[in-house]
Design a protein around this motif. Structure first.
Motif, PDB file in Angstrom:
ATOM      1  N   THR A 115      -3.536 -14.635   2.922  1.00 63.02           N
ATOM      2  CA  THR A 115      -2.857 -15.372   3.978  1.00 63.02           C
ATOM      3  C   THR A 115      -1.469 -14.799   4.198  1.00 63.02           C
ATOM      4  OG1 THR A 115      -4.029 -17.349   3.204  1.00 63.02           O
ATOM      5  CG2 THR A 115      -2.264 -17.675   4.795  1.00 63.02           C
ATOM      6  N   LEU A 116      -1.128 -14.533   5.456  1.00 64.04           N
ATOM      7  CA  LEU A 116       0.238 -14.172   5.815  1.00 64.04           C
ATOM      8  C   LEU A 116       0.980 -15.471   6.084  1.00 64.04           C
ATOM      9  CD1 LEU A 116       2.336 -11.960   6.515  1.00 64.04           C
ATOM     10  CD2 LEU A 116       1.566 -12.157   8.897  1.00 64.04           C
ATOM     11  N   ALA A 135      -0.487  -2.267   3.663  1.00 65.06           N
ATOM     12  CA  ALA A 135      -0.380  -2.766   5.043  1.00 65.06           C
ATOM     13  C   ALA A 135       1.083  -2.972   5.436  1.00 65.06           C
ATOM     14  CB  ALA A 135      -1.162  -4.064   5.184  1.00 65.06           C
ATOM     15  N   PHE A 136       1.860  -3.598   4.567  1.00 66.62           N
ATOM     16  CA  PHE A 136       3.278  -3.801   4.868  1.00 66.62           C
ATOM     17  C   PHE A 136       4.003  -2.465   4.992  1.00 66.62           C
ATOM     18  CE2 PHE A 136       2.440  -8.132   3.612  1.00 66.62           C
ATOM     19  CZ  PHE A 136       3.396  -8.879   4.281  1.00 66.62           C
ATOM     20  N   THR A 146       1.240 -14.632  -5.402  1.00 66.87           N
ATOM     21  CA  THR A 146       2.062 -13.768  -4.557  1.00 66.87           C
ATOM     22  C   THR A 146       1.607 -12.320  -4.686  1.00 66.87           C
ATOM     23  OG1 THR A 146       3.973 -15.230  -4.829  1.00 66.87           O
ATOM     24  CG2 THR A 146       4.407 -12.987  -4.051  1.00 66.87           C
ATOM     25  N   LEU A 147       1.231 -11.736  -3.546  1.00 66.26           N
ATOM     26  CA  LEU A 147       0.838 -10.328  -3.504  1.00 66.26           C
ATOM     27  C   LEU A 147       1.973  -9.437  -3.005  1.00 66.26           C
ATOM     28  CD1 LEU A 147      -2.675 -10.744  -1.837  1.00 66.26           C
ATOM     29  CD2 LEU A 147      -2.186 -10.475  -4.288  1.00 66.26           C
ATOM     30  N   TYR A 148       2.795  -9.983  -2.096  1.00 64.27           N
ATOM     31  CA  TYR A 148       3.860  -9.166  -1.499  1.00 64.27           C
ATOM     32  C   TYR A 148       4.896 -10.089  -0.877  1.00 64.27           C
ATOM     33  CZ  TYR A 148       6.130  -5.353   1.062  1.00 64.27           C
ATOM     34  OH  TYR A 148       7.046  -4.436   1.524  1.00 64.27           O
ATOM     35  N   LEU A 171       8.620 -13.592   5.033  1.00 61.01           N
ATOM     36  CA  LEU A 171       7.183 -13.368   5.136  1.00 61.01           C
ATOM     37  C   LEU A 171       6.635 -12.914   3.781  1.00 61.01           C
ATOM     38  CD1 LEU A 171       6.739 -11.502   8.552  1.00 61.01           C
ATOM     39  CD2 LEU A 171       6.738 -13.958   8.077  1.00 61.01           C
ATOM     40  N   HIS A 172       5.482 -13.462   3.428  1.00 62.52           N
ATOM     41  CA  HIS A 172       4.779 -13.101   2.196  1.00 62.52           C
ATOM     42  C   HIS A 172       3.291 -12.918   2.502  1.00 62.52           C
ATOM     43  CE1 HIS A 172       8.377 -14.830   0.372  1.00 62.52           C
ATOM     44  NE2 HIS A 172       7.963 -14.505  -0.835  1.00 62.52           N
ATOM     45  N   ALA A 173       2.640 -12.147   1.653  1.00 63.43           N
ATOM     46  CA  ALA A 173       1.182 -12.149   1.587  1.00 63.43           C
ATOM     47  C   ALA A 173       0.800 -12.913   0.331  1.00 63.43           C
ATOM     48  CB  ALA A 173       0.637 -10.727   1.536  1.00 63.43           C
TER      49      ALA A 173
END
Length: 214
Positions: free
Chosen positions: A187-188, A131-132, A63-65, A22-24
């Motif tokens: 977007t997730l 959030a994560f 890529t944020l996370y 999973l990525h944000a």
């Protein structure tokens, strides 16, 4: 220049061990950003004979996370929904904004676009990370996003220093060298990395608007 390798946290991302993560992301719609599309076309043309896998139009992202500690298939649906809800909560206070993509930069493992200004992007990353961490804790990732950027291509082979300098010069001559990019959601995504073909693809799980509306 040397072949790019995908990372799971600080380790190699081995598809056989961890098929997807999973990525944000900020996913980039080139149809809504025509000047960026033209800049990308210029970079592709300047490097068409070089050992690079160019990102296809539908797979551009920032890529944020990265949730590196848990494979995507091991995340229960209830946790995914909790994550989407927390991402939505974190994004409500961030208004849509525009940044500049460029200049394109030749790196040892590919070509990327610098992004600026840093402030709104870093705020977005901080909110996504928060959030994560609310759902999974502060140790849920070891992945370092570094200075946020937009990857244009991944290197597929080693080249000599002289060849690398040639790539740098050709990319440097692409004009115009900058383009606007409007960001109105994150977007997730459930991401698959293919190290053989040097591609990143994903399944969209949720789009979370900035400012709470879209």
């Amino acid at each position: 220049m040397k072949p790019f390798t995908f990372q799971q946290g600080k380790d190699l991302w081995e598809a056989g061990r961890t098929p997807s993560l999973l990525h944000a992301y900020v996913t980039v719609d080139l149809g809504r950003n025509p000047e960026l599309s033209e800049l990308i076309r210029g970079v592709r043309e300047a490097t068409r004979d070089d050992p690079l896998t160019h990102v296809a139009n539908e797979w551009f992202h920032i890529t944020l996370y990265q949730l590196s500690s848990i494979a995507a298939h091991d995340v229960p649906e209830a946790e995914r929904q909790a994550l989407v809800a927390e991402l939505a909560r974190q994004m409500r206070s961030i208004a849509p904004f525009s940044i500049t993509a460029g200049s394109p930069l030749a790196y040892p493992t590919g070509i990327l676009f610098d992004l600026g200004p840093d402030g709104p992007l870093n705020t977005l990353r901080t909110a996504a990370t928060r959030a994560f961490e609310v759902v999974y804790g502060a140790d849920a990732t070891a992945y370092e996003t570094g200075v946020l950027h937009l990857t244009e291509s991944y290197a597929t082979a080693e080249v000599t220093l002289d060849h690398f300098h040639q790539i740098h010069r050709r990319v440097r001559r692409v004009r115009p060298s900058h383009a606007p990019l409007h960001i109105e959601c994150i977007t997730l995504v459930d991401v698959v990395a293919n190290d053989t073909e040097k591609t990143i693809t994903w399944q969209t799980l949720a789009e979370i608007p900035l400012g709470g509306v879209r």
